[in-house]
Structure formats: structure tokens, C-alpha cells
Scaffold this motif. Structure first.
Motif, PDB file in Angstrom:
ATOM      1  N   ARG A 674       0.807  -1.212   0.000  1.00  0.00           N
ATOM      2  CA  ARG A 674       0.000   0.000   0.000  1.00  0.00           C
ATOM      3  C   ARG A 674       0.853   1.282   0.000  1.00  0.00           C
ATOM      4  N   GLU A 675       2.082   1.199   0.425  1.00  0.00           N
ATOM      5  CA  GLU A 675       2.909   2.412   0.502  1.00  0.00           C
ATOM      6  C   GLU A 675       3.560   2.671  -0.849  1.00  0.00           C
ATOM      7  N   VAL A 676       2.716   3.120  -1.783  1.00  0.00           N
ATOM      8  CA  VAL A 676       3.138   3.421  -3.144  1.00  0.00           C
ATOM      9  C   VAL A 676       2.629   4.810  -3.512  1.00  0.00           C
ATOM     10  N   VAL A 677       3.271   5.413  -4.519  1.00  0.00           N
ATOM     11  CA  VAL A 677       2.817   6.706  -5.030  1.00  0.00           C
ATOM     12  C   VAL A 677       2.844   6.638  -6.553  1.00  0.00           C
ATOM     13  N   ASP A 693      11.763   2.672  -7.089  1.00  0.00           N
ATOM     14  CA  ASP A 693      12.581   3.467  -6.171  1.00  0.00           C
ATOM     15  C   ASP A 693      11.739   3.948  -5.001  1.00  0.00           C
ATOM     16  N   ARG A 694      12.389   4.181  -3.891  1.00  0.00           N
ATOM     17  CA  ARG A 694      11.705   4.649  -2.683  1.00  0.00           C
ATOM     18  C   ARG A 694      11.902   6.140  -2.503  1.00  0.00           C
ATOM     19  N   VAL A 695      10.836   6.817  -2.094  1.00  0.00           N
ATOM     20  CA  VAL A 695      10.901   8.256  -1.846  1.00  0.00           C
ATOM     21  C   VAL A 695      10.171   8.584  -0.555  1.00  0.00           C
ATOM     22  N   ASP A 696      10.446   9.753  -0.029  1.00  0.00           N
ATOM     23  CA  ASP A 696       9.648  10.347   1.028  1.00  0.00           C
ATOM     24  C   ASP A 696       8.785  11.429   0.398  1.00  0.00           C
ATOM     25  N   ILE A 697       7.618  11.650   0.960  1.00  0.00           N
ATOM     26  CA  ILE A 697       6.706  12.692   0.467  1.00  0.00           C
ATOM     27  C   ILE A 697       6.529  13.710   1.585  1.00  0.00           C
ATOM     28  N   GLU A 698       6.751  14.980   1.274  1.00  0.00           N
ATOM     29  CA  GLU A 698       6.707  16.029   2.292  1.00  0.00           C
ATOM     30  C   GLU A 698       5.755  17.137   1.866  1.00  0.00           C
ATOM     31  N   LYS A 708       5.487  14.525   6.856  1.00  0.00           N
ATOM     32  CA  LYS A 708       6.238  13.705   5.905  1.00  0.00           C
ATOM     33  C   LYS A 708       5.925  12.230   6.135  1.00  0.00           C
ATOM     34  N   VAL A 709       5.809  11.477   5.045  1.00  0.00           N
ATOM     35  CA  VAL A 709       5.735  10.017   5.108  1.00  0.00           C
ATOM     36  C   VAL A 709       6.915   9.472   4.318  1.00  0.00           C
ATOM     37  N   SER A 710       7.413   8.318   4.728  1.00  0.00           N
ATOM     38  CA  SER A 710       8.693   7.839   4.205  1.00  0.00           C
ATOM     39  C   SER A 710       8.586   6.455   3.583  1.00  0.00           C
ATOM     40  N   GLY A 711       9.491   6.200   2.639  1.00  0.00           N
ATOM     41  CA  GLY A 711       9.661   4.870   2.070  1.00  0.00           C
ATOM     42  C   GLY A 711       8.598   4.437   1.099  1.00  0.00           C
ATOM     43  N   PHE A 712       7.995   5.376   0.370  1.00  0.00           N
ATOM     44  CA  PHE A 712       6.956   5.035  -0.593  1.00  0.00           C
ATOM     45  C   PHE A 712       7.584   4.658  -1.933  1.00  0.00           C
ATOM     46  N   TYR A 728      -4.956   6.514   1.145  1.00  0.00           N
ATOM     47  CA  TYR A 728      -5.179   6.884   2.542  1.00  0.00           C
ATOM     48  C   TYR A 728      -5.637   5.629   3.271  1.00  0.00           C
ATOM     49  N   PRO A 729      -5.438   5.495   4.583  1.00  0.00           N
ATOM     50  CA  PRO A 729      -4.969   6.540   5.507  1.00  0.00           C
ATOM     51  C   PRO A 729      -3.463   6.741   5.570  1.00  0.00           C
TER      52      PRO A 729
END
Length: 768
Positions: A674-677, A693-698, A708-712, A728-729
Motif C-alpha cells: 500500500r505504501e506506493v505513489v 525506487d523509494r521516496v519520502d513525500i513532504e 512527511k511520510v517515508s519509504g513510498f 489513505y490513511p
């Protein structure tokens, strides 16, 4: 269930064999396979129970009246798995808090009242009387009634909602934050301002008569799949369906009917959208403005040539006010502004306008892609403007269709779950029950959380829902809830909110829609209202898992009796016979005359809609055009700052609101995670990123708070450049509590200004 992470593009149509396979899997996983097969045959049927999922209407003709996600909802609720005292003895609240939302609800049904012990960090069983006494002690100890918040989920029935609002107002508050505040408030607010009623104007069967259907900001394939049947049938008979949706969604492209053997067993499917436009997030108002601008040019040209204009001038003159000011606003809006904000070309909008003017009967339908922006109310009103110009109200096959979320969210508002109640409702309650209701506006959900943060709220009672997971700005929301002296959650299953406790905390186990509700007068049914203003009965059939589970209606009545006593109103008697509640509703709520008798009508009864009859309950007595300008920016709070990306939060296909049925999102090709963007492939390339690739979203905001959420994991997707989407959530922490719609306080969950940062686990130096 076990989940294997994978990204695998889905090439099939929505529905079809994939839908049947998923339905079968979830029914089997409930451990009550045969019972849930029987349950599904009674979903949305006369003398059956209403689906605990979405609020789409029932056609009352299909052999099967449920969809894949409705089957998930039924199986999820009607499970044999049960939580008991041993589970809570083995698990501290802190330990459970570390688990996923999926894990929490997968553990099974709550079966007995529970009270939190802060010293041991565990929940322990208590009696119902002990629970009611604790609530009464806290509420009677408040300095004033407005120190309590009475939250409501859209699952609550008309009967429980009516009792709940009556209890609150007799107690002395209009603090009724609810899920509608966070999702659909702009539809009600915008429609009331434009046409005098906050509900859709059409019947479900009018999809069978429309020549064109314009779909804005919704994904029915996941959120209300039964709508696909209506769209498919319309498309098959030649209606043009024009979709405005930022993401490409399979359900709006092709649909295979799982009830059609040929389409179930072969690749055969039907096309849904004849035109699919992908505006920028928040660009729908600009898109409609562009259509009107193109239509206005043709209208004026035809008039100049001595021909009749495009617009329905007879309708406009007889039933509307403010057209001249609106058209002046259209003239003042340059094409460059429309193109920049919508993200669509002038030609795309002219083509959409041509489809619109070629149709005699047009339905405009929308959902949360429209209602969760700062300028959502003007956007809703812009859609109404378009319909008014062509007289698309008050005739069969045409009108306005806001699609609500949870199964009775519209009925909750009808029953008085409203922090700004109409004076007529308060007058009616006062006359009928002989008390003086409070008149001052109460708190919406965002306002309630802000009041908690200020330390002004001591008691929260939540009738269903999962506020900690549903609300924006997760860290601040949780801090707000923890500042309460008592939190009470009336729930079917364990969820995140139960683990974010006040000083005292209770979990009260309630029956679900599928379950038999036996009271002193015998088996009871409740009622709900769908998105088309149809009210119908819902009666469960399954025996409850535990004798300690109570109906929502009985729980509300029990709280009211403990706090207020039975002297002025016999709450205990009302809990014993829901017909008495419906008699009170009939006496105080318009449209419910002979309520009990009308519940016997197969398919329910229609509440009516004044605007559909061309009666407009506005100050002028006419439908009102809105002349609001297009906003200069979606983010005036941070004007001048560069916003690299705009993010929207959304559901996966294995999800309904905050309930996570599984970790797959089949139609978008995401499995086991679920932790995808979702990102446009050219944006990935420009950032030097690759799929996986993994990113953080701020979040970019003005208040100095880090969000911020991390590792998406980034995933290439068909979405306009500069736009992102994530579930979400998991991404609710990014939505500022102070970012909400003008006039609605609805969180702007579909327009969040963000940037992407390289995840520190792989690259600590780069900001992208």
C-alpha cells in the motif's frame, strides 16, 4: 490472507471473472462460506438488508444486487472470527498500535464492552451498565454541553442517527461532526446555494433515459461498482459518457458484467467512456468554465445570425437568477487561465462542449474528486451553472447526481446529524418533544479536532467510523483525541481509533447490518436513504456472535437514558420498538409521513426533491447562478512558493473508506502493498527515478509543522504531469488540518502541495 508484493499492469476490463474470483475468495475467508452466500442473495433486496458499503441506489430487478466490494463488506462484517478478553489480555494497546490497519480489523468482531486501563495499557471487559454509568458520570460533570462531541459515521441507520441527534440536542449541543464533513459537504452546500436543496435531483432509472452523462472526479469501479451497470447500459444504448478524472481508471474505460455468462467467461466487455479527459487535480471547475466559454461563443454566434441560441432562455427566464453576472465572469476568464488550471487543451474542452450541446438530456454526476478542494463549493456550483443554461433540471433523464459515500451518509443528514441544523428542524423538535434545542452552530469534524487541541473538549462519542484514521493531519488528530477525558467508540471491529485513547476509553460492540436485531417488541428493522433519496428498510438475518453485542440504536438509547433519564422521554421504550422512533421521525422530519406504513413498499419510497419539480428553496425562489471566479491558485496559503507536485489521496480496490479488506489494488496493478505513489513516467525520468525506487513525500505548508511520510515506492502511471496519487490513511499525515474547503471545513485531500525527497535509506543527499 497472505500477500505477495508485485506490480503487474492489469489488462482486463473491470468486473468480469476477476470480480467473481475476488468475491469468492473473500466469502471463503470469512469462515462462513455458505452463510455469506445466502447473505449475498439478500443484499439490497426487499425484506433483506442494505449493503454496508456505498450509497448507490438499488435497481430492484437484478438477480444479484451486490457488487464485488459489497461482497467484501458483507463477508468482512459477517465473519466467524471474534475478539475476546484473552486477545486483549495478551496485547497491550501500545503493541496493537504498531500493527497495520488491515491487521487490526482482520482480527474479527468485537463481542463485549471494553474499558481501557491506563496502568496496564490494556482493555478489559466491563458490563453495559458500567459503561453507561461511566459515560453519564463524565457527561454530567462537564462545565457545559459543548464540551462534548458526538461524531457519526455514514453507516448509522436513520433510527440510530435520529435518536443520536435528539439525545445531543436534549443534552444541549449541536456538536455533530460527521464523516460527511470530511467528504461530501461541498455537494450539499453548493447545491443548497444554487437550487435550494442539498441532494441530487434524479432517480436511478433516469440513467436509462439520458443522452449524455458527464462524470466528474469519481472512480465507480472501486468506490461504487454498481454504478458501472448504469453507465454500461447507458453506453450500450448509445448515450455518450464523458469522463473527467485525473487518473486513468479501468472501471471508467471498460466493464464486463459479472452477471452476464458470456462476459464472465470470455474477454467480451463493453466500453464505458466515449471521451476520457484527465484534468489536473483541482482543475474541474476550469474545465467546466472552458466548456461554457465554448458554448457561449456558439450561442452568441447563432443569435447574431438570427437563429435560436443554444441556451434554454425560457427556462432561464422562468426559473433562474444571475445568468448575466455569470456570463460576464465567463467572458472575463481567459483561455490561458482555463488551460493552465485544467491541464486540458482548448480543443479537448471544445470537443466536450460539442458532446454536451448535442444531447437533449444530460446528467452530471460527481464524487469526492470534486468535493475535497479549497474551491469545491464553486466547482459544484459551476457544474450546476452548466445544467441551468440548458434547462437540464425538471425533465426525465437529466439533472444533478452527487454520489455519496457510505451507505446512509445522506440519511444521517436528513435525520438531523448536522452541526448547522436548519431552524425548521429545531422548531419541529421543540414543538414535538417540548424542550428548547440549542441554536448556536456546533463543530464540524475539523472544528471539533481544533477544539480538542485547544483543550476545550472533554468527551468524544463516536457512533461508528474510525476518526483517527479518517481525519487529516494524523499526528495532530491523534494528539487531539488523546487530550479528551473520555473517548467512546461504538464499533463492530477493532480499529485505529480504539488505540488512540482519552484519559478514559470505552469500546462498545455493536451489531452489523447482516445481523438479527431482537428487542423487546421482537425482530427489528432499520432504514437507510441512498444517493437518490430513496428510503428503504434493512433487516439482518444472522444471529449475533455474542449475546453482549447490541444494536447501534439500543446503545444510543442506553447512553441517553443513563445521561438524561427516562422521565421526559422513555429512551428504553424507543430501544425496544423502532416503530416508535419512526413515529417521532414522521412527526418531525418532512417527507416521512406514515413512515412505518411506507416501509412496507417494495424497494422503499421516494422522499421527493423540490428542485426536481422546479421549486427552488433559495432566497429568490429561483435557481441561482454562481459568478465565482476561477481561483488564481489552489494554494493561496503558500502563494509565491513553488509547488512541484499536487497529491491526492484515494482508496485501493481492496478498501472501503478506512477499512482495508486486503493489500491488492487489482485495477491499478498493485498487489500486496500500500505504501506506493503513482507518478507520470516523464516526471520520474526528470527526477532521475525508476519504477520501484523509494521516496519520502513532504507537505509544503506555512505553519512550520513537518508533515512527511517515508519509504513510498514510485510507480509509473497514466496521470498528468505534476500530479501524484497515493492511498489513505497512509498519506493522511500529509493533509494539514488547516487546509480545508471554503465554507465547508472539508479537508483538501485531493489537492495537497508536496515535494518528493529521496528516501534516506538509499540516498541521504538528494532532494528531488
Amino acid at each position: 490472507m497472505k500477500f505477495k508484493p508485485a506490480i503487474k499492469p492489469y489488462t482486463g476490463a473491470a468486473g468480469g471473472w476477476g470480480s467473481l474470483e475476488a468475491t469468492t475468495r473473500y466469502v471463503r475467508d470469512s469462515k462462513q462460506t455458505f452463510k455469506n452466500i445466502r447473505n449475498l442473495m439478500r443484499v439490497n433486496k426487499s425484506k433483506g438488508f442494505d449493503c454496508p458499503g456505498c450509497a448507490w441506489g438499488d435497481d430492484n430487478t437484478s438477480t444479484f444486487s451486490f457488487c464485488e466490494n459489497g461482497a467484501k463488506a458483507v463477508s468482512w462484517e459477517a465473519t466467524r472470527k471474534a475478539l475476546d478478553a484473552d486477545f486483549f489480555a495478551q496485547n497491550t494497546v501500545s503493541k496493537l498500535y504498531e500493527q497495520s490497519d488491515y491487521f487490526l480489523e482482520y482480527q474479527g468482531r468485537l463481542t463485549e464492552p471494553l474499558r481501557y486501563n491506563r496502568e496496564t495499557d490494556r482493555y478489559y471487559p466491563v458490563s453495559w451498565q458500567e459503561a453507561f454509568d461511566l459515560i453519564a458520570s463524565h457527561m454530567r460533570g462537564l462545565d457545559n454541553p459543548n464540551q462534548a462531541e458526538l461524531y457519526t459515521s455514514g453507516r448509522a441507520s436513520n433510527e440510530s442517527s435520529y435518536l443520536y441527534q435528539l439525545f445531543g440536542r436534549m443534552f444541549g449541543t449541536n456538536n455533530f461532526p460527521d464523516c460527511s464533513n470530511m467528504c461530501h459537504e461541498a455537494s450539499g452546500s453548493g447545491l443548497k446555494q444554487s437550487i435550494g436543496v442539498g441532494k441530487g435531483t434524479i432517480h436511478l432509472n433516469e440513467f436509462e433515459q439520458a443522452d449524455a452523462i458527464f462524470v466528474f472526479g469519481q472512480n465507480p469501479g472501486t468506490n461504487h461498482p454498481r454504478m458501472l451497470h448504469s453507465l454500461r447500459h447507458a453506453a450500450d444504448r448509445g448515450a455518450r459518457i464523458v469522463t473527467f478524472n485525473t487518473l486513468r481508471e479501468r472501471g471508467l474505460e471498460r466493464f464486463a458484467d459479472p452477471q452476464n455468462p458470456l462476459e464472465l467467461l470470455t474477454p467480451k466487455s463493453g466500453r464505458i467512456s466515449s471521451s476520457y479527459l484527465q484534468p489536473n487535480l483541482g482543475g474541474d471547475m476550469a474545465a467546466v468554465r472552458g466548456m461554457v466559454k465554448a458554448l457561449l461563443e456558439i450561442h452568441r454566434r447563432q443569435l447574431a445570425e438570427g437563429r435560436p441560441g443554444l441556451f434554454d432562455q425560457t427556462f432561464i427566464d422562468s426559473h433562474t437568477q444571475g445568468m448575466e453576472a455569470y456570463l460576464a465572469a465567463v467572458d472575463a476568464t481567459p483561455w490561458q487561465h482555463i488551460i493552465r488550471q485544467s491541464g486540458l487543451s482548448e480543443q479537448q474542452l471544445r470537443d466536450a462542449a460539442d458532446i454536451y450541446r448535442g444531447a437533449d438530456r444530460v446528467i452530471c454526476t460527481w464524487a469526492m474528486g470534486i468535493t475535497q478542494h479549497k474551491h469545491s463549493v464553486p466547482t459544484v456550483r459551476e457544474i450546476v451553472n452548466l445544467q441551468l443554461l440548458f434547462g437540464q433540471l425538471g425533465k426525465p433523464g437529466a439533472g444533478l447526481c452527487p454520489v455519496r459515500g457510505h451507505s446512509n451518509v445522506q440519511g444521517n443528514r436528513t435525520m438531523g446529524i448536522d452541526e448547522k441544523p436548519p431552524a425548521a428542524l429545531l422548531d419541529s423538535l421543540a414543538a414535538h418533544f417540548g424542550f428548547t434545542p440549542p441554536r448556536a452552530p456546533g463543530h464540524s469534524t475539523v472544528e471539533a479536532l481544533e477544539a480538542m487541541l485547544r483543550g476545550e473538549i472533554k468527551v468524544l462519542i463516536a457512533l461508528g467510523g474510525n476518526l483517527a484514521a479518517a481525519a487529516p493531519d494524523t499526528a495532530r488528530t491523534e494528539h487531539a483525541l488523546r487530550r479528551c477525558e473520555l473517548t467512546v467508540h461504538i464499533s463492530t471491529k477493532l480499529n485505529r481509533s480504539h488505540l488512540v485513547t482519552g484519559g478514559d476509553a470505552l469500546i462498545l460492540p455493536t451489531l452489523g447490518r447482516t445481523e438479527l436485531d431482537m428487542q423487546t417488541a421482537g425482530s427489528q428493522y432499520v432504514t437507510v436513504e441512498d444517493s437518490f433519496s430513496m428510503v428503504h428498510a434493512s433487516e439482518g438475518v444472522n444471529p449475533p456472535l455474542s449475546s453482549l453485542q447490541r444494536s447501534e440504536t439500543a446503545i444510543v438509547a442506553g447512553i441517553a437514558a443513563a445521561v438524561l433519564g427516562n422521565e421526559k422521554l422513555d429512551w428504553t421504550a424507543l430501544a425496544g420498538d423502532y416503530r416508535l422512533i419512526r413515529d417521532h421521525i414522521a412527526a418531525t422530519v418532512p417527507g416521512f409521513t406514515d413512515f412505518n406504513l411506507r416501509c412496507e413498499q417494495p424497494g422503499g419510497f421516494y422522499l421527493g426533491n423540490a428542485a426536481a419539480e422546479l421549486r427552488f428553496n433559495t432566497p429568490s425562489g429561483k435557481a441561482e447562478f454562481s459568478d465565482a471566479p476561477l481561483p488564481d491558485t489552489l494554494f493561496p496559503q503558500i502563494a509565491g512558493r513553488t509547488v512541484p507536485f499536487t497529491l491526492q489521496t484515494l482508496r485501493s480496490h481492496d478498501q472501503y473508506n478506512t477499512t482495508i479488506y486486503g493489500l491488492d489494488d487489482r485495477y491499478r496493478g498493485v498487489y500486496g502493498q500500500r505504501e506506493v505513489v503513482f507518478v507520470h513516467p516523464e516526471d520520474l525520468a526528470a527526477l532521475g527515478l525508476h519504477d520501484g525506487d523509494r521516496v519520502d513525500i513532504e507537505t509544503l505548508w506555512h505553519d512550520g509543522i513537518s508533515r512527511k511520510v517515508s519509504g513510498f515506492k514510485v510507480i509509473s502511471y497514466d496521470i498528468p504531469r505534476g500530479n501524484l496519487a497515493a492511498y489513505y490513511p497512509e498519506t493522511n499525515p500529509l493533509v494539514p488540518l488547516s487546509s480545508f474547503g471554503d465554507g465547508t471545513h472539508t479537508p483538501t485531500s485531493k489537492s495537497i502541495p508536496v515535494r518528493l525527497l529521496a528516501n534516506k535509506a538509499t540516498d541521504t543527499a538528494r532532494i528531488i
